[in-house]
Scaffold this motif. Structure first.
Motif, PDB file in Angstrom:
ATOM      1  N   VAL A 239       0.869  -1.186   0.278  1.00  0.00           N
ATOM      2  CA  VAL A 239      -0.063   0.002  -0.091  1.00  0.00           C
ATOM      3  C   VAL A 239       0.806   1.242  -0.004  1.00  0.00           C
ATOM      4  CG1 VAL A 239      -1.676   1.259   1.100  1.00  0.00           C
ATOM      5  CG2 VAL A 239      -1.764  -1.165   1.189  1.00  0.00           C
ATOM      6  N   GLY A 240       0.496   2.141  -0.594  1.00  0.00           N
ATOM      7  CA  GLY A 240       1.363   3.557  -0.934  1.00  0.00           C
ATOM      8  C   GLY A 240       0.826   4.350   0.212  1.00  0.00           C
ATOM      9  N   ILE A 241       1.296   5.705   0.266  1.00  0.00           N
ATOM     10  CA  ILE A 241       1.082   6.810   1.190  1.00  0.00           C
ATOM     11  C   ILE A 241      -0.182   7.126   1.185  1.00  0.00           C
ATOM     12  CG2 ILE A 241       3.367   7.529   0.919  1.00  0.00           C
ATOM     13  CD1 ILE A 241       2.327   9.847  -0.877  1.00  0.00           C
ATOM     14  N   GLY A 242      -1.160   6.624   0.167  1.00  0.00           N
ATOM     15  CA  GLY A 242      -2.650   7.108   0.216  1.00  0.00           C
ATOM     16  C   GLY A 242      -3.433   6.204   0.993  1.00  0.00           C
ATOM     17  N   GLY A 243      -2.862   5.116   1.439  1.00  0.00           N
ATOM     18  CA  GLY A 243      -3.515   4.005   2.205  1.00  0.00           C
ATOM     19  C   GLY A 243      -4.186   4.359   3.558  1.00  0.00           C
ATOM     20  N   VAL A 265      13.230  -6.950   6.353  1.00  0.00           N
ATOM     21  CA  VAL A 265      11.900  -6.182   5.759  1.00  0.00           C
ATOM     22  C   VAL A 265      11.954  -4.737   5.492  1.00  0.00           C
ATOM     23  CG1 VAL A 265       9.347  -5.654   6.202  1.00  0.00           C
ATOM     24  CG2 VAL A 265      10.527  -7.931   7.205  1.00  0.00           C
ATOM     25  N   VAL A 266      11.816  -4.260   4.169  1.00  0.00           N
ATOM     26  CA  VAL A 266      12.121  -3.020   3.668  1.00  0.00           C
ATOM     27  C   VAL A 266      10.889  -2.576   3.035  1.00  0.00           C
ATOM     28  CG1 VAL A 266      13.269  -1.393   1.912  1.00  0.00           C
ATOM     29  CG2 VAL A 266      14.510  -3.548   3.228  1.00  0.00           C
ATOM     30  N   ALA A 267      10.320  -1.380   3.812  1.00  0.00           N
ATOM     31  CA  ALA A 267       8.974  -0.807   3.220  1.00  0.00           C
ATOM     32  C   ALA A 267       9.272   0.371   2.231  1.00  0.00           C
ATOM     33  CB  ALA A 267       8.391  -0.225   4.586  1.00  0.00           C
ATOM     34  N   VAL A 268       8.602   0.130   1.197  1.00  0.00           N
ATOM     35  CA  VAL A 268       8.535   1.273  -0.010  1.00  0.00           C
ATOM     36  C   VAL A 268       7.692   2.548   0.489  1.00  0.00           C
ATOM     37  CG1 VAL A 268       7.961   1.712  -2.196  1.00  0.00           C
ATOM     38  CG2 VAL A 268       8.943  -0.567  -1.564  1.00  0.00           C
ATOM     39  N   ASP A 269       8.681   3.607   0.829  1.00  0.00           N
ATOM     40  CA  ASP A 269       8.227   4.823   0.870  1.00  0.00           C
ATOM     41  C   ASP A 269       7.315   4.918   2.393  1.00  0.00           C
ATOM     42  OD1 ASP A 269       7.864   7.473   0.343  1.00  0.00           O
ATOM     43  OD2 ASP A 269       6.352   7.326  -0.892  1.00  0.00           O
ATOM     44  N   LEU A 270       6.628   3.984   2.980  1.00  0.00           N
ATOM     45  CA  LEU A 270       5.927   4.008   4.208  1.00  0.00           C
ATOM     46  C   LEU A 270       5.592   2.608   4.504  1.00  0.00           C
ATOM     47  CD1 LEU A 270       4.667   6.303   5.945  1.00  0.00           C
ATOM     48  CD2 LEU A 270       2.504   5.642   5.127  1.00  0.00           C
ATOM     49  N   PRO A 271       5.572   2.090   5.555  1.00  0.00           N
ATOM     50  CA  PRO A 271       5.230   0.825   5.859  1.00  0.00           C
ATOM     51  C   PRO A 271       3.704   0.541   5.755  1.00  0.00           C
ATOM     52  CG  PRO A 271       6.490   1.672   7.673  1.00  0.00           C
ATOM     53  CD  PRO A 271       6.315   2.586   6.951  1.00  0.00           C
ATOM     54  N   SER A 272       3.325  -0.499   4.831  1.00  0.00           N
ATOM     55  CA  SER A 272       1.910  -0.492   4.564  1.00  0.00           C
ATOM     56  C   SER A 272       1.048  -0.675   5.883  1.00  0.00           C
ATOM     57  CB  SER A 272       1.608  -1.930   3.729  1.00  0.00           C
ATOM     58  OG  SER A 272       2.425  -1.471   2.595  1.00  0.00           O
ATOM     59  N   GLY A 273      -0.336  -0.125   5.819  1.00  0.00           N
ATOM     60  CA  GLY A 273      -1.031  -0.179   6.908  1.00  0.00           C
ATOM     61  C   GLY A 273      -1.109   0.854   8.006  1.00  0.00           C
ATOM     62  N   VAL A 274       0.228   1.933   7.982  1.00  0.00           N
ATOM     63  CA  VAL A 274       0.418   3.070   8.937  1.00  0.00           C
ATOM     64  C   VAL A 274      -0.281   4.136   8.102  1.00  0.00           C
ATOM     65  CG1 VAL A 274       2.111   2.264   9.815  1.00  0.00           C
ATOM     66  CG2 VAL A 274       2.456   3.909   8.232  1.00  0.00           C
ATOM     67  N   ASP A 275      -0.832   5.441   8.771  1.00  0.00           N
ATOM     68  CA  ASP A 275      -1.396   6.436   8.140  1.00  0.00           C
ATOM     69  C   ASP A 275      -0.288   7.454   7.937  1.00  0.00           C
ATOM     70  OD1 ASP A 275      -2.619   9.230   7.928  1.00  0.00           O
ATOM     71  OD2 ASP A 275      -4.480   8.066   8.172  1.00  0.00           O
ATOM     72  N   ALA A 285      -0.382  -3.877  10.232  1.00  0.00           N
ATOM     73  CA  ALA A 285       0.595  -2.997   9.394  1.00  0.00           C
ATOM     74  C   ALA A 285       2.002  -3.679   9.518  1.00  0.00           C
ATOM     75  CB  ALA A 285       0.692  -1.666  10.150  1.00  0.00           C
ATOM     76  N   VAL A 286       2.695  -3.558   8.507  1.00  0.00           N
ATOM     77  CA  VAL A 286       3.874  -4.191   8.297  1.00  0.00           C
ATOM     78  C   VAL A 286       5.018  -3.435   9.266  1.00  0.00           C
ATOM     79  CG1 VAL A 286       5.942  -4.283   6.555  1.00  0.00           C
ATOM     80  CG2 VAL A 286       3.486  -4.619   5.849  1.00  0.00           C
ATOM     81  N   ARG A 287       5.918  -4.307   9.908  1.00  0.00           N
ATOM     82  CA  ARG A 287       6.867  -3.674  10.740  1.00  0.00           C
ATOM     83  C   ARG A 287       8.105  -3.724  10.066  1.00  0.00           C
ATOM     84  NH1 ARG A 287       6.154  -2.620  15.953  1.00  0.00           N
ATOM     85  NH2 ARG A 287       4.082  -3.254  16.660  1.00  0.00           N
ATOM     86  N   ALA A 288       8.735  -2.811   9.588  1.00  0.00           N
ATOM     87  CA  ALA A 288       9.905  -2.663   8.682  1.00  0.00           C
ATOM     88  C   ALA A 288      11.305  -2.557   9.442  1.00  0.00           C
ATOM     89  CB  ALA A 288       9.853  -1.428   7.802  1.00  0.00           C
ATOM     90  N   ASP A 289      12.306  -3.132   8.977  1.00  0.00           N
ATOM     91  CA  ASP A 289      13.577  -2.670   9.689  1.00  0.00           C
ATOM     92  C   ASP A 289      14.130  -1.661   9.101  1.00  0.00           C
ATOM     93  OD1 ASP A 289      14.115  -5.432  11.110  1.00  0.00           O
ATOM     94  OD2 ASP A 289      13.698  -6.253   9.229  1.00  0.00           O
ATOM     95  N   LEU A 290      13.847  -1.311   7.814  1.00  0.00           N
ATOM     96  CA  LEU A 290      14.063  -0.030   7.061  1.00  0.00           C
ATOM     97  C   LEU A 290      12.995   0.375   6.058  1.00  0.00           C
ATOM     98  CD1 LEU A 290      16.534   1.864   5.826  1.00  0.00           C
ATOM     99  CD2 LEU A 290      17.003   0.032   4.221  1.00  0.00           C
ATOM    100  N   THR A 291      12.978   1.584   6.170  1.00  0.00           N
ATOM    101  CA  THR A 291      11.895   2.440   5.088  1.00  0.00           C
ATOM    102  C   THR A 291      12.578   3.141   4.293  1.00  0.00           C
ATOM    103  OG1 THR A 291       9.846   2.191   6.800  1.00  0.00           O
ATOM    104  CG2 THR A 291       9.804   3.710   5.047  1.00  0.00           C
TER     105      THR A 291
END
Length: 595
Positions: A239-243, A265-275, A285-291
């Protein structure tokens, strides 16, 4: 200064920038930076197992293009498509070109051998245009050269370091026989080269559409889970930043598997599931090691609880700063910003010109609060500290330089700012006298409960309120959990109700100016600051900065910054007391000014 912009502003800036660039250039910049960050985390790319969790839209496209770059460097890349019919088509084609083609342009689910396979959420390969005879097995065809596009300089912000180590289970050449979905596969049935074992759908027996329908998760679903569990790196492009809201069940299950796997775990732009705009997390929501975020930080990367899900944050420059507005949604001070704001005495300074701060605090029950507030004030740059209250003997015994009065705030003598409330108990009279003064006032602790809202709103001089989440919740008439889950909205609401600047203390300390403008996010601190009296030290420190002439927003921001830095220095990874924090403020001050 680190800045963050909301989704609407980012989208507008992206549209403006895309209009100036060749089609697809912005996404390629983002993908290049993302692939580089993943490569840095992996260490050695060739032979590593990478799983892409791909949703619809541009976020998934970024993941697919980055996956293609990693595949060209020899990684075994598998894309798991949550919405196969809505996946970014160009990104998916690029991934397949990087690792092999597949059959089935008629839409039938057909496996594609090699590291470029794209799987649906059911574990089955999605159709790939092009002749089947061209399929390859594993990364033997991959070129290990560097990516062709480069991104601008990246910045890594503070955050917990990723614990996952790249390549903790290195692949061995020929470790498995890669099949194209059945034992009879011809194209691509040669023994796998390094890293290609993960190119199977979890089993040499897996064939597209061959599993009978059964209750519970299908075998192909378990295959997807095994892919994640065996991966070296999982890239979150769901999910992108608009999720908005938490992840849907299928995505939530994959996020849970990734969280318990050994993969980074690497998140693209923002972890999916967070606002992205608020930092709220309302569901799985995804818990990332790196975003890896693009162009600018988003508020959710700086504000808890979402900040905790982001891990370390790496900012990739894609040229967005040229089209972003001057005023950000959020900003976080850095050493250079704080250094410019710190009061510095001149040759003509005396104790009065440097500022005198009054402390109306403490009670028979809580004399220590007065001592700690005075301690913080003495370290905050003011020329003198006046104390008013019932803990005068304790204060003088600890700090004989303090000017003590027993006549109440109204008759204590000249001050340039007041701090009222720490340990005050039920003494509303001192709070009332302080609020009636014509100088800046900091209200903390018991003073927040005792202060009349109308009296605060009627003040002509600046007011700085410094509640923690529980105190803010009481003032807003909501549960503490509501404030902690929506820190940004809560701080703004409190500032609006009282027409005051609000410093909301906590895991993310926020400063909201009564006059509007960007919200300040404090980047310093440590969990060891959660100790009795720590807030009293901060009150005195920020009050001293108020008396030195800083605005309420600057005094709160600089005070929180120094306080957090002092907390780190004092604790150094071990328990710490509030008095230790106050003693470490000069070291924090020097660290900022010497940088």
């Amino acid at each position: 200064m680190r800045t963050a912009y909301n989704v609407e502003t980012v989208r507008a800036a992206e549209r403006e920038l895309m209009a100036r660039l060749p089609e697809g250039a912005l996404m390629q910049r983002a993908a290049a930076g993302l692939a580089a960050a993943c490569a840095d985390l992996l260490g050695r790319v060739y032979g590593r197992r990478v799983v892409l969790l791909v949703g619809s839209g541009d976020n998934g496209g970024d993941a697919l293009y980055a996956g293609a770059r990693l595949a060209r460097r020899g990684a075994g890349v598998t894309a798991v498509l949550l919405s196969p019919d809505r996946a970014h088509s160009a990104g998916l084609a690029a991934l397949r070109r990087a690792g092999g083609r597949a059959v089935g342009i008629d839409g039938r689910a057909t496996p594609t051998p090699g590291p470029g396979r794209a799987l649906g959420i059911d574990g089955r390969a999605t159709p790939t245009p092009g002749p089947a005879a061209q399929a390859t097995a594993g990364p033997a065809q991959a070129t290990a050269g560097p990516a062709q596009a480069t991104a601008g300089p990246a910045q890594v912000t503070a955050g917990p370091a990723a614990q996952a180590t790249a390549g903790s289970a290195p692949a061995t050449a020929g470790s498995a026989q890669a099949t194209a979905g059945s034992a009879q596969a011809t194209a691509g049935s040669a023994p796998a080269t390094a890293g290609s074992a993960q190119a199977t759908a979890g089993s040499a027996q897996a064939t597209a559409g061959s599993a009978p329908a059964t209750a519970g998760p299908a075998p192909e679903t378990h295959a997807v889970e095994r892919l994640i569990e065996q991966a070296d790196l999982v890239l979150d492009g769901i999910v992108g930043i608009g999720g908005k809201g938490g992840l849907r069940p299928d995505a939530a299950r994959l996020a849970e598997v990734a969280d318990r796997s050994r993969a980074a775990v690497v998140a693209v732009d923002l972890p999916s599931g967070v606002d992205a705009d608020t930092g709220e997390v309302r569901g799985a929501a995804v818990r990332a090691d790196l975003t890896v975020t693009f162009g600018t930080h988003k508020p959710g990367l700086l504000v808890d609880p979402a900040r905790e899900y982001a891990g370390s944050v790496r900012l990739v420059d894609i040229g967005l700063s040229a089209v972003l507005p001057a005023e950000a949604e959020l900003e976080a001070l850095q050493h250079a910003d704080v250094r410019r704001l710190l009061p510095v005495p001149t040759g003509e300074s005396d104790k009065y010109r440097r500022g005198v701060v009054g402390i109306a605090a403490g009670s028979a029950r809580y004399p220590g609060a007065a001592v700690l507030a005075v301690h913080g004030a003495l370290r905050g740059g003011a020329g003198a500290v006046r104390y008013v209250g019932p803990a005068a003997d304790a204060v003088i015994a600890r700090f004989p330089e303090t000017l003590v009065s027993d006549r109440g705030p109204k008759h204590a003598g000249r001050v340039q700012a007041w701090v009222v409330g720490p340990g005050a108990g039920d003494d509303a009279s001192a709070v009332g006298e302080v609020l009636a003064s014509q100088v800046p006032v900091l209200i903390d602790a018991d003073g927040l409960r005792l202060a009349d809202r109308d009296a605060v709103r009627a003040r002509a001089a600046p007011t700085l309120m410094t509640p923690h989440a529980g105190e803010a919740a009481a003032l807003l008439g909501v549960a503490r959990e509501e404030v902690e889950g929506a820190r940004l909205a809560s701080a703004r609401e409190l500032a609006a109700r009282y027409d005051a600047t609000v410093l909301l203390k906590g895991s993310t300390t926020l400063v909201v100016d009564a006059g509007g403008g960007a919200v300040r996010v404090n980047p310093t601190g440590t969990a060891w600051l959660a100790t009795a009296g720590s807030g009293d030290v901060l009150s005195g420190l920020a009050g001293s900065l108020l008396a030195s002439g800083l605005s309420a927003a600057d005094a709160g921001s600089v005070g929180a910054y120094l306080h957090g830095l002092a907390g780190r220095f004092a604790a150094d990874g071990a328990p710490v007391g509030a008095h230790d924090v106050a003693e470490a403020v000069p070291a924090a001050w020097r660290d900022v000014t010497d940088a």
